[in-house]
Structure formats: C-alpha cells, structure tokens
Enzyme design. Structure first.
Site, short mmCIF file in Angstrom:
data_model
loop_
_atom_site.label_atom_id
_atom_site.label_comp_id
_atom_site.label_asym_id
_atom_site.label_seq_id
_atom_site.Cartn_x
_atom_site.Cartn_y
_atom_site.Cartn_z
N GLY A 50 22.31 59.18 41.01
CA GLY A 50 22.72 58.54 39.76
C GLY A 50 21.58 58.19 38.82
N ASP A 105 20.94 53.64 38.82
CA ASP A 105 21.86 53.83 37.70
C ASP A 105 22.56 52.53 37.31
OD1 ASP A 105 23.33 53.74 40.08
OD2 ASP A 105 24.36 55.65 39.76
N ASP A 108 25.97 47.00 40.77
CA ASP A 108 27.39 46.66 40.90
C ASP A 108 27.49 45.52 41.91
OD1 ASP A 108 30.18 46.83 40.70
OD2 ASP A 108 30.33 48.49 42.10
N LYS A 136 26.84 45.35 35.93
CA LYS A 136 28.14 44.70 35.76
C LYS A 136 27.94 43.26 36.22
CE LYS A 136 30.65 48.87 37.20
NZ LYS A 136 31.53 49.42 38.26
N VAL A 160 32.56 53.40 35.38
CA VAL A 160 31.93 54.14 34.28
C VAL A 160 31.28 55.43 34.78
CG1 VAL A 160 31.53 52.13 32.82
CG2 VAL A 160 29.79 52.78 34.51
N ASP A 166 28.54 59.24 37.99
CA ASP A 166 29.51 60.33 38.16
C ASP A 166 30.95 59.87 38.00
OD1 ASP A 166 29.54 58.94 40.78
OD2 ASP A 166 30.94 60.56 41.28
N ARG A 172 28.13 63.55 35.28
CA ARG A 172 26.85 62.82 35.26
C ARG A 172 26.11 63.17 33.98
NH1 ARG A 172 25.72 60.52 40.32
NH2 ARG A 172 26.68 61.56 42.09
P1 5GP Z 1 26.28 48.67 44.57
O1 5GP Z 1 27.72 48.30 44.66
O2 5GP Z 1 25.64 48.75 45.94
O3 5GP Z 1 25.52 47.76 43.61
O4 5GP Z 1 26.24 50.10 43.89
C1 5GP Z 1 26.01 51.26 44.65
C2 5GP Z 1 26.23 52.49 43.87
O5 5GP Z 1 27.62 52.61 43.59
C3 5GP Z 1 25.55 52.61 42.51
O6 5GP Z 1 24.20 52.98 42.58
C4 5GP Z 1 26.40 53.71 41.90
O7 5GP Z 1 25.94 54.97 42.33
C5 5GP Z 1 27.78 53.41 42.47
N1 5GP Z 1 28.58 52.73 41.44
C6 5GP Z 1 28.84 51.43 41.28
N2 5GP Z 1 29.61 51.21 40.19
C7 5GP Z 1 29.83 52.43 39.65
C8 5GP Z 1 30.55 52.90 38.48
O8 5GP Z 1 31.15 52.15 37.70
N3 5GP Z 1 30.54 54.24 38.26
C9 5GP Z 1 29.90 55.13 39.09
N4 5GP Z 1 29.97 56.41 38.78
N5 5GP Z 1 29.21 54.73 40.17
C10 5GP Z 1 29.19 53.39 40.45
#
Ligand code: 5GP
Length: 183
Positions: A50, A105, A108, A136, A160, A166, A172
């Site tokens: 990402g 990227d 979350d 977020k 998103v 993606d 992407r």
């Molecule tokens: P975490 O939840 O561990 O912060 O995020 C892990 C990964 O989940 C991010 O690096 C990303 O690749 C994916 N991710 C989280 N939210 C989104 C989103 O809204 N869209 C996409 N495409 N990937 C997301």
C-alpha cells in the site's frame, strides 16, 4: 470482479482527496520530515504494497542522504502484536543503530504498524518514526499505534482506495483517495 464492475466502483466512489490535495499533503509531509531527519542518515522502510505510491512520491521530495528498503508483513487475525506478524519480506539492510522511518498507506487500527515498530526495536534501531498518507482518527484499537509522527490526510472512518490503497487488490493506481460507495 470484471472490468465493468471495477470501473463502476471508481465511478460511484466519493473522492475524499483529489490528486492536487494528495500531492500537497505529501509536499507538506516532506518538508517536516526533511527538517527532522536531514542529519540522521535515515533508513526509510516502505511497508508494501500500500505504501508503494506514497513512498515513491515522498522519497523524491527528500533531498538529503538516506537509504531505502522495504518490509512486507501482515497480521495474523485478531488483536495481536509483536511476534504475531506474518512476514512476506524483511529488509536486507541491518537496522542496528539506524534511525528508521516507516512509510505506510494508512493508520487504521494501528496494530500492524505497532507490530512492525516493535520488530524494528528488537533489531536494535536507534529510533523509529512513522509516516502515513492517511489516518482514520476514530479507528484505533488497544495496542495499536495511537499516532503517526507524520500524517498526510485525516479522513473519515470509511473504506478507501487509491494512491496505493486497494479495492480488492485493484485501483491502487486510482488518482485520488476514494471512499467506496456504501462502505
Ligand atoms: P491497521 O488496521 O493495522 O492500522 O491497518 C493495516 C492495513 O490495513 C493498512 O496498512 C492497509 O493496508 C489496510 N487498511 C486499513 N484501512 C484500509 C482502507 O480503508 N482501505 C484499504 N484499501 N486498506 C486499508
């Protein structure tokens, strides 16, 4: 999904940040990162896949000596940290004594970056900073990284895609940050 369905996803998506806004956010991040890291000989680690596009754009704006490598890891299911990472690629460059900048990227839940940071510290990194294209703000889970050091765009808690993020492994390459209709 077939091509028509994928094109419909983009056509119906809500553009949260267009190309100009994304590039302005990356410019601004680049200025602050340059101030902080210019003298530290940093090792910049792109979190694949990402962060590929944001990292490429950001790195081209950093005009000082640095090295780059990448990590590719995802979490096994659940709210786990540290050793629970599933590694697809570890950096070849030794981290011991290095000032590491992780580029991802999106922030979350924060769990993946928390686990990658923990691993970098285990490898003896002198410091670990994080840069994310999007965050977020209301999505963090316990044990997740609360805040990135450098944030491009703060977006609503929606799914998103674009600029590296993606939609079902497609889009992407979409030229903005788009929220999927209904998600
Ligand atoms: P975490 O939840 O561990 O912060 O995020 C892990 C990964 O989940 C991010 O690096 C990303 O690749 C994916 N991710 C989280 N939210 C989104 C989103 O809204 N869209 C996409 N495409 N990937 C997301």
């Amino acid at each position: 999904m077939n091509r028509e369905a994928l094109e419909r996803v983009l056509a119906e998506a809500e553009c949260l940040a267009d190309e100009a806004r994304v590039l302005a956010a990356i410019d601004a991040m680049g200025h602050v990162i340059a101030q902080d890291l210019r003298e530290l000989n940093p090792l910049v680690l792109t979190v694949m896949t990402g962060a590929l596009i944001p990292a490429g754009l950001l790195l081209a704006r950093l005009h000082f000596p640095l090295q780059m490598d990448y990590v590719h890891a995802s979490r096994y299911g659940g709210a786990t940290i540290g050793s629970e990472l599933r590694w697809l690629a570890k950096p070849r460059t030794p981290l011991a004594g290095r000032h590491v900048l992780l580029i991802d990227d999106i922030l979350d839940t924060g769990l993946t970056l928390a686990a990658i940071i923990a691993w970098c510290r285990e490898q003896g990194a002198a410091s670990v900073r994080t840069a994310v294209l999007c965050e977020k703000p209301d999505a963090r889970q316990p044990g997740g990284l609360a805040k990135a050091d450098y944030v491009g765009l703060t977006i609503p808690n929606r799914y998103v895609f674009g600029y590296g993020l993606d939609y079902q492994e497609y889009w992407r390459n979409a030229p903005g940050i788009y929220a999927v209709k209904g998600l």
